[in-house]
Scaffold this active site. Structure first.
Site, PDB file in Angstrom:
ATOM      1  N   SER A  96      -6.637   3.459  15.320  1.00 39.20           N
ATOM      2  CA  SER A  96      -5.493   2.883  16.792  1.00 39.20           C
ATOM      3  C   SER A  96      -6.247   4.208  17.757  1.00 39.20           C
ATOM      4  CB  SER A  96      -4.091   3.072  16.474  1.00 39.20           C
ATOM      5  OG  SER A  96      -3.609   2.973  17.970  1.00 39.20           O
ATOM      6  N   TYR A 117       4.347   6.062  14.992  1.00 40.67           N
ATOM      7  CA  TYR A 117       2.931   4.623  14.529  1.00 40.67           C
ATOM      8  C   TYR A 117       2.017   6.009  15.050  1.00 40.67           C
ATOM      9  CZ  TYR A 117      -0.701   1.787  15.393  1.00 40.67           C
ATOM     10  OH  TYR A 117      -1.545   0.809  15.548  1.00 40.67           O
ATOM     11  N   ASN A 119      -7.068  -0.845   7.237  1.00 39.81           N
ATOM     12  CA  ASN A 119      -6.424  -1.906   7.686  1.00 39.81           C
ATOM     13  C   ASN A 119      -5.053  -2.067   7.349  1.00 39.81           C
ATOM     14  OD1 ASN A 119      -7.064  -3.919   9.863  1.00 39.81           O
ATOM     15  ND2 ASN A 119      -5.776  -5.070   9.177  1.00 39.81           N
ATOM     16  N   VAL A 161       0.547  -1.484  -0.172  1.00 37.09           N
ATOM     17  CA  VAL A 161       0.409   0.099  -0.566  1.00 37.09           C
ATOM     18  C   VAL A 161       1.191   1.382   0.119  1.00 37.09           C
ATOM     19  CG1 VAL A 161      -2.025  -1.139   1.031  1.00 37.09           C
ATOM     20  CG2 VAL A 161      -0.416  -0.270   3.044  1.00 37.09           C
ATOM     21  N   SER A 188       0.943   8.653  12.505  1.00 35.34           N
ATOM     22  CA  SER A 188       0.061   8.830  11.319  1.00 35.34           C
ATOM     23  C   SER A 188      -0.980   7.867  11.486  1.00 35.34           C
ATOM     24  CB  SER A 188       1.693   7.472  10.408  1.00 35.34           C
ATOM     25  OG  SER A 188       0.773   5.890  11.387  1.00 35.34           O
ATOM     26  N   LYS A 189      -1.552   7.101  12.757  1.00 35.42           N
ATOM     27  CA  LYS A 189      -2.649   6.543  12.363  1.00 35.42           C
ATOM     28  C   LYS A 189      -3.717   7.835  12.982  1.00 35.42           C
ATOM     29  CE  LYS A 189      -2.378   2.432  12.283  1.00 35.42           C
ATOM     30  NZ  LYS A 189      -3.362   1.618  10.966  1.00 35.42           N
ATOM     31  N   ILE A 216      -6.042  -6.056  21.046  1.00 35.48           N
ATOM     32  CA  ILE A 216      -6.478  -7.235  20.249  1.00 35.48           C
ATOM     33  C   ILE A 216      -5.926  -8.681  19.798  1.00 35.48           C
ATOM     34  CG2 ILE A 216      -7.980  -7.555  18.233  1.00 35.48           C
ATOM     35  CD1 ILE A 216      -9.703  -5.792  19.531  1.00 35.48           C
TER      36      ILE A 216
END
Length: 254
Positions: free
Chosen positions: A143, A156, A91, A65, A159-160, A189
């Site tokens: 997230s 991270y 996702n 992606v 970006s989320k 999760i």
């Protein structure tokens, strides 16, 4: 209420395992033809074969992606097999654990390219199909770390968090076209990635059990929990839900 097309076609990125696989399986169970995009095309094909064996319609496509060209080519393959794409679940993602002062520009750019720019590419390349159909559903898997931050994961989380902002902007712009855009920030999760991180000591000495003890409902989440919320958000019944952050986290973030 704007009715959906008779035949829905979905693309789920990062769907060879974990949350993405759970979503792909659920959408197929709901009667939606699914294109499984993943870097690991062998695992994606195995997952698609199982979906087909269970009576669903699915195909696997090897896609990075971070590459707009690969996304474009993959989407065209799905269109040729199933038709115009009216459901998109972004996702695919990459985690990062590093002290902020040790994050290199290359590492920063890599996570942004996969998590945020990849979502941008997918949305921009799929939206024309949805506009033509007068109906569409986009769900971005962000997230729960965007709520509170997370040490050693600045690239991270950034970006989320960008995915959340993109969600809200697209919801406003494309709502008049019959397209909804929402985001699900998963909580804790239990996935293969989670187990790998436990093995690296990233949950502290208490491991997964310690994380569960801080979850009000008293268990880890499952990919099926995220998939159930996604199933609702891509349905006709969710046509009045857009621009929303739908937390699925067992009460860890409220």
């Amino acid at each position: 209420m704007v009715e959906s097309p008779d035949e829905k076609v979905a693309v789920v990125t990062g769907s060879a395992s974990g949350i993405g696989l759970g979503i792909a399986q659920r959408l197929a169970l709901d009667g939606i033809a699914v294109g499984l995009f993943d870097l690991d095309v062998v695992a994606a094909e195995s997952a698609a074969a199982k979906i087909r064996g269970d009576g669903g319609a699915a195909m696997a496509v090897g896609v990075d992606v971070a590459s707009r060209d690969q996304i474009d080519a993959g989407l065209q393959r799905v269109r040729e097999t199933f038709g115009p794409i009216t459901v998109l679940v972004n996702n695919a993602g990459k985690e990062g654990f590093r002290r902020f002062l040790d994050i290199s520009p290359a590492s920063w750019n890599e996570l942004i390219a996969i998590n945020l720019t990849g979502t941008f590419h997918c949305c921009q390349l799929v939206l024309p199909d949805m506009i033509e159909a007068g109906w569409g559903r986009i769900v971005n898997i962000s997230s729960s770390s965007t709520h509170s931050g997370q040490p050693y994961m600045a690239h991270y989380v950034s970006s989320k968090s960008g995915m959340v902002g993109l969600t809200k902007s697209l919801a406003l712009e494309f709502g008049p076209a019959g397209i909804t855009v929402n985001t699900i920030p998963p909580g804790f999760i239990d996935t293969p990635m989670t187990r790998r991180n436990e093995g690296k000591g990233r949950f502290g000495p208490g491991g997964i059990d310690e994380a569960i003890s801080r979850t009000p409902v008293g268990r880890a989440g499952r990919p099926e929990d995220i998939a159930a919320a996604c199933s609702f958000l891509v349905s006709d019944e969710a046509g009045y839900v857009t621009g929303q952050i739908i937390g699925v986290n067992g009460g860890r973030n409220t």
